[in-house]
Scaffold this active site. Sequence first.
Site: not given
Length: 256
Positions: A17, A61, A149, A162, A166, A197
């Site tokens: 993305l 990051v 997400s 996850y 998000k 992806t």
Amino acid sequence: MEIKDNVALVTGGASGLGRAAVEHIVANGGKAAIVDINEEKANDVIAQLGDENVIFINTNVMEEDSVKNALSVIEDKFSKLNFVINCAGTGYGARILGKKGPHPLDIFKFIIDLNLVGTFNVMRLGAELIDKNDPDSDGEKGVIINTASIAGYEGQIGQSAYSASKAGVIGLTLTAARDLARHAIRVNTIAPGIFDTPLMQLAKDENKVALLETTQFPHRFGNPKEFGQLAGHIINNSYINGETIRLDSAMRMTAK
Ligand SMILES: NC(=O)c1ccc[n+]([C@@H]2O[C@H](COP(=O)([O-])OP(=O)(O)OC[C@H]3O[C@@H](n4cnc5c(N)ncnc54)[C@H](O)[C@@H]3O)[C@@H](O)[C@H]2O)c1
């Protein structure tokens, strides 16, 4: 804001993305800095789009100094920053109580650190550089786009780390837009459904089939190009602020 002649920092810009966002920026006359840990893939993007349009800065990051370095390279090279597009992230699958015991705590913390803290880290430091811009003709200095997400709303079994990370990105969006309003910086989030992806290629075939079934129309996975287009629209449309936009063909994820 216009993309033309403006500069974007894209985390995770070497792949998936993020790469599609970089392609959209350059196709519309902007410049992009790929802020990523994958040099090989970043070099593929530069070979495709040209080193006058795209640079790579090897950056984690999650680390303050690493992101500060990326911003100083961008300032030296382009003299400004207009957009931050946060796409760096990853997933992990394990039940809270699985066959091998409780969910590993260190991995839960790692996913939160990468997906949520990493997003916040780049946003806060990027905003400082964007704030140096003179406002454009609409009074804007810049735009920040984060990537959540739909798992931040309807996390599946095994997605605790996850989906928590998000949901954190979604929860951050309005506060960030309010905090940065006085600096003329808009903040929005894209919550993608399932996109084709390299990250999704890691999923098991049986999971992919189940996910494909829950897409509505178009009845297919998303094309990364569609993510790039939405990022571009958010940049262009000055009245979109503090919002999380689902990009998912009306799919709703089920428990499995
Ligand atoms: N693909 C999907 O279906 C989907 C769906 C919903 C949300 N998302 C989210 O979109 C984002 C991008 O996903 P993708 O599918 O393009 O994944 P991807 O694996 O293709 O790309 C992720 C990129 O992030 C980079 N990265 C990883 N750790 C990093 C770090 N510490 N510092 C800097 N860069 C780092 C990787 O090197 C890679 O280039 C992620 O946040 C993901 O959670 C993806």
